[in-house]
Write a protein that holds these residues in place. Structure first.
Motif, PDB file in Angstrom:
ATOM      1  N   PRO A 145       0.816  -1.225   0.000  1.00 32.80           N
ATOM      2  CA  PRO A 145       0.000   0.000   0.000  1.00 32.80           C
ATOM      3  C   PRO A 145       0.846   1.270   0.000  1.00 32.80           C
ATOM      4  O   PRO A 145       0.489   2.269  -0.639  1.00 32.80           O
ATOM      5  N   ARG A 146       1.962   1.229   0.706  1.00 31.61           N
ATOM      6  CA  ARG A 146       2.824   2.422   0.746  1.00 31.61           C
ATOM      7  C   ARG A 146       3.374   2.745  -0.634  1.00 31.61           C
ATOM      8  O   ARG A 146       3.436   3.899  -1.042  1.00 31.61           O
ATOM      9  N   VAL A 147       3.779   1.731  -1.367  1.00 27.48           N
ATOM     10  CA  VAL A 147       4.312   1.949  -2.714  1.00 27.48           C
ATOM     11  C   VAL A 147       3.234   2.508  -3.634  1.00 27.48           C
ATOM     12  O   VAL A 147       3.474   3.428  -4.423  1.00 27.48           O
ATOM     13  N   LEU A 148       2.012   1.960  -3.536  1.00 30.39           N
ATOM     14  CA  LEU A 148       0.919   2.447  -4.375  1.00 30.39           C
ATOM     15  C   LEU A 148       0.584   3.900  -4.051  1.00 30.39           C
ATOM     16  O   LEU A 148       0.348   4.714  -4.957  1.00 30.39           O
ATOM     17  N   ILE A 149       0.568   4.222  -2.744  1.00 30.69           N
ATOM     18  CA  ILE A 149       0.291   5.608  -2.344  1.00 30.69           C
ATOM     19  C   ILE A 149       1.390   6.541  -2.839  1.00 30.69           C
ATOM     20  O   ILE A 149       1.125   7.631  -3.339  1.00 30.69           O
ATOM     21  N   LEU A 150       2.641   6.096  -2.718  1.00 29.75           N
ATOM     22  CA  LEU A 150       3.774   6.912  -3.172  1.00 29.75           C
ATOM     23  C   LEU A 150       3.662   7.202  -4.667  1.00 29.75           C
ATOM     24  O   LEU A 150       3.831   8.339  -5.108  1.00 29.75           O
ATOM     25  N   LEU A 151       3.365   6.165  -5.471  1.00 28.54           N
ATOM     26  CA  LEU A 151       3.265   6.355  -6.921  1.00 28.54           C
ATOM     27  C   LEU A 151       2.115   7.280  -7.275  1.00 28.54           C
ATOM     28  O   LEU A 151       2.226   8.123  -8.176  1.00 28.54           O
ATOM     29  N   ALA A 152       1.000   7.133  -6.544  1.00 28.99           N
ATOM     30  CA  ALA A 152      -0.143   8.011  -6.811  1.00 28.99           C
ATOM     31  C   ALA A 152       0.202   9.462  -6.503  1.00 28.99           C
ATOM     32  O   ALA A 152      -0.146  10.372  -7.271  1.00 28.99           O
ATOM     33  N   CYS A 153       0.902   9.696  -5.398  1.00 25.78           N
ATOM     34  CA  CYS A 153       1.288  11.070  -5.034  1.00 25.78           C
ATOM     35  C   CYS A 153       2.251  11.668  -6.055  1.00 25.78           C
ATOM     36  O   CYS A 153       2.096  12.823  -6.461  1.00 25.78           O
ATOM     37  N   VAL A 154       3.242  10.885  -6.466  1.00 26.03           N
ATOM     38  CA  VAL A 154       4.204  11.373  -7.455  1.00 26.03           C
ATOM     39  C   VAL A 154       3.496  11.716  -8.758  1.00 26.03           C
ATOM     40  O   VAL A 154       3.748  12.755  -9.381  1.00 26.03           O
TER      41      VAL A 154
END
Length: 582
Positions: free
Chosen positions: A143-152
């Motif tokens: 989930p952290r990776v998905l959130i990071l990619l969405a924010c970027v």
């Protein structure tokens, strides 16, 4: 693990507490919600991205606390009190203040802010202890990776759209359209150029502080370069035996002579009762009724008041022959110098003046705000002057740079002060600000009287201010009418100095209706120090001197709003509502 993710969301919210404050409400009433939401959206994405870098909540909290959360109450307080985030002006106020003034700055911080800092950090410690006890909590990696990619992706999306639009624009543009010519850019404007391409983050917590530090450093480098390029002043000042022990130059701000009862007692509004009382008691107060500002821009007006070769000429042209100011001249003959300002220490509009302030042996910038916000009132300069005089036994020269009547007028005096307790118009608020200047000048004079030394005070406003005028059909404030150029100027002499310099007194009495520009300030200060001999001369230097007779045919050259030099008397006779070239 749901509780851990709720903690994630709360941490993102905590990072953005200052960004939820609509501090622009009074500055930009039409757009403040849009500006705040735009900045908040970007700040939330960045805070969310930052949280995804940590797997354990307690680690994310302790690093957030150490980096920025510890000073969060300061960010909130600055927005609430100054209607601005932390900025280069605030950093300059702190960096330019002497150790002796730091105690005064710290003591001026409201106790509520100190308590808020203590309680907030205690609470942060309690939260850290609680999270430490839940140190088995983890934010799962996927989930952290998905959130990071969405924010970027969301952060890059506006840049990609702008880049795409720019590419299409470049394809349809002729090569000749790409040519740009930069001619003689003002170095102080360069120093104040925003760092980076993002206009939101310098106004958002916690990015404001590093941005402010970087912006201050950039502006400060320009100031230091300008100082290094100044030529030394010639060793031509010769002190008279009767030279004053204390000299105080008070630089006014945006004050129009029209609003001063001292010059227009028939108007009926008591804007300068204290100075008028001193004059009626026979004290040595000498108003000059025909002084005009050379320009309506502070950064271009003040340098010519301090030296005959300023860093910027009144029309904004840089001067490669610029010399150090009267501060350096008097220091060479034994005066201890001080500069105390209620304006900013850096910036396009302040850096050129700060370059001269740097010549003073003691200096302090006492206003933590900007022109647009409340900030400190000019009264803050009086204790600084008193402390400086108390610490000196020899000759002393001090510059007090006031905020005066700079817009917004209602910010320039305490609530309820002045002839209009509740002003109903900008004109009444402006008159209140002039009345406050009258009080501050009276306090400065009282300080010099208590000091019981031979002393002189010279007050001149850098320029005036045109306010709403039915005669000129101008509903708002302006800087193009005669009121923006006609400024108050006056000299006060202590009894000891007046008795020792009778020729100076005679010259001031004889010249009070002669035409001068604000450029006369520099030579006037020199003449006050050189005594009786200078007072008998006729002024031939640019700007003249209040101690020297100004010929009747003197042309008061000023810079119009279009940066053209004009004859003020001719322009005023042609159209008093618009000072400009024919």
């Amino acid at each position: 693990m749901h509780t851990a993710w709720w903690t994630f969301a709360v941490m993102v919210l905590v990072w953005n507490i200052p960004n939820l404050l609509p501090w622009e409400r009074n500055l930009y009433p039409a757009t403040y919600w849009l500006d705040m939401l735009d900045r908040l959206f970007k700040s939330v994405l960045l805070a969310t991205l930052a949280m995804t870098l940590f797997a354990r909540p307690w680690v994310a909290w302790i690093i957030s606390w150490a980096l920025c959360l510890w000073w969060l109450p300061i960010s909130v307080a600055v927005r609430y009190m100054n209607e601005s985030p932390l900025n280069a002006s605030l950093v300059g106020t702190a960096m330019a203040s002497s150790p002796g003034e730091w105690s005064g700055l710290l003591l001026s911080i409201p106790r509520s802010i100190v308590w808020a800092m203590l309680l907030w950090n205690v609470m942060c410690g309690v939260v850290l202890f609680w999270l430490w006890r839940q140190r088995h909590w983890r934010w799962a990696g996927r989930p952290r990776v998905l959130i990071l990619l969405a924010c970027v992706g969301l952060l890059l999306l506006p840049a990609l759209i702008q880049w795409s639009a720019g590419e299409q624009g470049r394809k349809g543009r002729l090569p000749s359209d790409q040519t740009q010519i930069v001619v003689n850019e003002n170095p102080f404007k360069t120093g104040d150029r925003p760092i980076g391409i993002d206009g939101d983050l310098p106004l958002a917590f916690p990015y404001e502080l590093p941005w402010a530090l970087a912006q201050y450093w950039q502006a400060r480098q320009v100031v230091e370069t300008s100082i290094a390029n100044m030529h030394e002043t010639p060793d031509s000042l010769r002190l008279a035996e009767s030279a004053p022990e204390v000299v105080v130059l008070v630089i006014g701000e945006s004050s129009s002579r029209k609003a001063w009862g001292l010059f227009h007692p028939q108007d009926g509004v008591q804007t300068t009762p204290r100075l008028q009382q001193r004059l009626s008691r026979g004290e040595h107060v000498y108003p000059f009724s025909k002084v005009v500002a050379q320009t309506v821009s502070t950064r271009q007006a003040v340098p010519s008041m301090l030296t005959a070769q300023p860093l910027l000429w009144p029309d904004g042209t840089p001067n490669p022959q610029a010399t150090r100011s009267i501060l350096s001249e008097v220091a060479k003959v034994g005066y201890r110098t001080g500069w105390f300002s209620n304006q900013a220490a850096v910036g396009e509009f302040d850096g050129v003046i700060a370059a001269y302030a740097d010549e003073a042996q003691s200096r302090a910038f006492l206003n933590p705000s900007s022109f647009l916000a409340q900030g400190s009132h000019d009264e803050v300069l009086v204790p600084a002057l008193r402390r400086f005089l108390a610490a000196q036994n020899g000759r002393t020269f001090v510059v007090l740079h006031t905020m005066g009547s700079h817009f917004r007028f209602e910010h320039r005096y305490p609530p309820g002060f002045g002839p209009f307790a509740v002003p109903s118009s900008a004109e009444q608020a402006y008159q209140n600000s002039v009345a406050y200047t009258d009080m501050v000048l009276d306090q400065v004079i009282e300080t010099l009287e208590q000091n019981a030394r031979s002393a002189v005070l010279l007050y001149v406003s850098d320029h005036g201010q045109g306010i709403a005028d039915q005669r000129c059909n101008r509903p708002d404030t302006n800087r193009v009418t005669v009121d923006a150029y006609e400024v108050p100027a006056l000299l006060w002499l202590s009894l000891a100095y007046a008795q020792a310099n009778p020729n100076v007194v005679a010259a001031l009495q004889a010249n009070d209706a002669s035409p001068y520009t604000t450029a006369a300030v520099h030579q006037t200060l020199r003449d006050l120090l050189e005594g009786d001999g200078a007072a008998a001369a006729t002024s031939l230097a640019q700007g003249g001197s209040f101690l020297r007779k100004s010929p009747r045919e003197t042309i008061q050259r000023v810079v119009s709003a279009g940066t053209q030099w004009v004859d003020f008397q001719e322009a005023a006779a042609r159209n008093p509502c618009s000072i400009k070239a024919p």
